[in-house]
Structure formats: structure tokens, C-alpha cells
Design an enzyme around this catalytic site. Structure first.
Site, PDB file in Angstrom:
ATOM      1  CB  ILE A 167     -41.677  10.368 -35.474  1.00 23.87           C
ATOM      2  CG1 ILE A 167     -42.514  11.062 -36.563  1.00 23.87           C
ATOM      3  CG2 ILE A 167     -42.032  10.909 -34.101  1.00 23.87           C
ATOM      4  CD1 ILE A 167     -44.015  10.878 -36.387  1.00 23.87           C
ATOM      5  N   GLY A 168     -39.146  10.272 -37.937  1.00 26.49           N
ATOM      6  CA  GLY A 168     -38.683   9.499 -39.083  1.00 26.49           C
ATOM      7  C   GLY A 168     -37.855  10.350 -40.012  1.00 26.49           C
ATOM      8  CD  GLU A 169     -32.878  12.582 -41.074  1.00 34.86           C
ATOM      9  OE1 GLU A 169     -32.224  13.469 -41.663  1.00 34.86           O
ATOM     10  OE2 GLU A 169     -32.647  12.226 -39.908  1.00 34.86           O
ATOM     11  N   GLY A 170     -35.739  10.027 -44.013  1.00 38.76           N
ATOM     12  CA  GLY A 170     -35.243   9.320 -45.186  1.00 38.76           C
ATOM     13  C   GLY A 170     -34.192  10.159 -45.875  1.00 38.76           C
ATOM     14  CB  SER A 171     -32.181   9.588 -48.913  1.00 39.32           C
ATOM     15  OG  SER A 171     -33.255   9.154 -49.737  1.00 39.32           O
TER      16      SER A 171
ATOM     17  CB  VAL B 173     -42.064  11.651 -40.576  1.00 40.10           C
ATOM     18  CG1 VAL B 173     -43.482  11.683 -40.009  1.00 40.10           C
ATOM     19  CG2 VAL B 173     -42.071  11.060 -41.980  1.00 40.10           C
TER      20      VAL B 173
ATOM     21  CG  ASP C  68     -43.187   0.007 -49.214  1.00 42.03           C
ATOM     22  OD1 ASP C  68     -42.545  -1.036 -48.956  1.00 42.03           O
ATOM     23  OD2 ASP C  68     -42.763   1.140 -48.910  1.00 42.03           O
TER      24      ASP C  68
END
Length: 271
Positions: free
Chosen positions: A18-22, A26, A135
């Protein structure tokens, strides 16, 4: 052993990413232990920058262990995998606020007031504990299936020991960042959160961003000017006044979160 194997062995079964960063992912998973769906944030400590691993991640974990509020995402457990990856198991939500806005274009004022009251309650709780988020944005406001707010992502959060202590770190997303931070000035982190809340509320009731953040110098000029509302947005004057109060260019004239909670617009309609 891979992360997937470790988590499966502990009774977690992945449903979707459900989510991805560098340097993180998630994943949504079912949990035998917690008897519910959970969100698992998998942080790769090898790929992550040193300042994140040594400064921001420890802060986030300390804060997640401390907080307990209906409208702040709850951390269930931490799982270390071979010293290289950290799995943060948290309660899951149905969607984030930005997804909700995309679905409906803009959120009616009464519903916006209800959701925003929940956000204010959570931030008031944090500020009373001298914790600042730094944030806040629509993507970090989760909604449950019952449309209850859950504030998440404490990666830039910190504890403020002295009320007069100023922050110096440029963090967050420019579109939600107050002018003093964009200008590189030492700033009151609690007033940072107030500005971000103002941007979030504007987006909720209009379906658009209050400022174009593609050019930072121009962004500061726009932040000085009076807010412009899209044609047909239908935002009532009391709500406009409230948003204008939150988006005061000078942090000294922005209210505290306790003062925000007491503003007439939030109180209207309450029994």
C-alpha cells in the site's frame, strides 16, 4: 531468512503493498496475533540515510511507544530482521484523506468539521505532551472504514523539551510548510503544525491546494497574499475566517492548538 518468511512465521499474511519509499515499504497484512488487518512498515536500514537511521527513526519509535490516542495510529509491535530491516506493525486504515478527497472532489463543510475536530484533538494531545509532528499533510491523515481519523508517519516528529526551543530542520512537504521554514529561519515547531492544519482544511473544503509550490520563492509571495478560493467552492465565510486564522503568515499571530480547538467555527453545531 527473508522478511516475508520471518513475518509469515509470526502469523502475518500479506494482502497488498500500500506504499513504497526509497528505503521503505508499507504492506497490508492479516495478523493471527492481533486478530485484525495491520499495516507493516518495513524499513531498510542499509539503504536508509545515516541521519534517518541514527536520528529520525529512533525519535519516531520513541514517540509511537509513548502516544495513546483514538485519532493517532497505534503501533502493535516492532520486529527486527537480521539487523538490517525493521518492521513496524501498526493498525491499518481504509484509505488516506487525499484518496478520500479525490473520490468526492471536496468534502462538505459539516463532514470536514467533524474530521478536522478529530485532527485537532490528536494534535492538541501531542502538543500537550510537547510532541510536534512537522509533516502533517493529507497523505498522513488516515481514515478507517468508519471514517475515523488516524494520524500517521511520525518520521519528522520530535519532542520539544523547552516551549521556547526553536527547530532548525527543514522537513515536510513544501505545499504544507509555513513560510518561516521555507525561508530557512529557526521556527516554532508547534506553529508549523498549525499552518499545516490550515492547508489540510483548505484542501478538504475546496478539493485543491491553497498555494502553488512549484517555485519556492513564488510560494512565499503567494503565502503573503490573501487566500483565493476556486469558483463554486461554496466555502462559507465562518470557515474562511477560520482557515485564514490558521494560515497567518507570521507565526506569532497564529493560534496555539488549544486556541484552535476553542474557535467558533469548530464549536458551531456542537451540542
Amino acid at each position: 531468512m527473508s522478511v516475508n518468511d520471518v513475518l509469515k512465521g509470526m502469523g502475518y499474511k500479506f494482502i497488498a503493498e500500500i506504499g513504497e519509499g526509497s528505503f521503505s515499504q508499507v504492506k497490508l497484512a492479516t495478523s493471527q496475533k492481533h486478530h485484525c488487518n495491520v499495516a507493516i512498515k518495513i524499513v531498510d536500514r542499509v539503504k536508509a540515510p545515516k541521519d534517518f537511521v541514527q536520528k529520525f527513526l529512533p525519535r519516531e519509535l520513541v514517540i509511537l511507544r509513548r502516544v495513546n490516542h483514538d485519532h493517532i495510529v497505534q503501533m502493535h509491535e516492532l520486529i527486527e530482521v537480521a539487523g538490517k530491516r525493521l518492521c513496524i506493525v501498526m493498525e491499518a486504515a481504509a484509505k488516506d484523506l487525499l484518496q478520500k478527497i479525490h473520490e468526492v472532489n471536496r468534502i462538505p463543510e459539516d463532514q470536514s468539521k467533524n474530521l478536522f475536530s478529530q485532527m485537532v484533538s490528536a494534535i492538541n494531545y501531542l502538543h500537550q505532551m510537547d510532541i510536534v509532528h512537522r509533516d502533517l499533510k493529507c497523505e498522513n491523515i488516515l481514515l478507517t472504514a468508519e471514517e475515523q481519523v488516524k494520524i500517521t508517519d511520525f518520521g519528522f516528529a520530535r519532542c520539544v523539551q523547552d516551549p521556547s526551543e526553536l527547530s532548525h530542520t527543514f522537513c515536510g512537504s513544501a505545499a504544507y510548510t509555513p513560510p518561516e521554514v521555507i525561508m530557512g529561519m529557526p521556527y516554532d515547531p508547534k506553529k508549523y503544525d498549525i499552518w499545516s492544519l490550515g492547508v489540510i482544511l483548505y484542501v478538504m473544503v475546496t478539493g485543491s491546494m491553497p498555494y502553488d509550490d512549484t517555485n519556492l520563492r513564488r510560494l512565499i509571495r503567494l503565502q503573503r497574499k490573501s487566500l483565493v478560493y476556486p469558483d463554486g467552492a461554496g466555502v462559507q465565510e465562518p470557515c474562511r475566517v477560520f482557515i485564514r486564522t490558521l494560515l497567518q503568515f507570521s507565526p506569532s499571530t497564529r493560534p496555539t492548538i488549544q486556541q484552535v480547538a476553542e474557535r467558533p467555527w469548530l464549536q458551531m453545531g456542537k451540542s
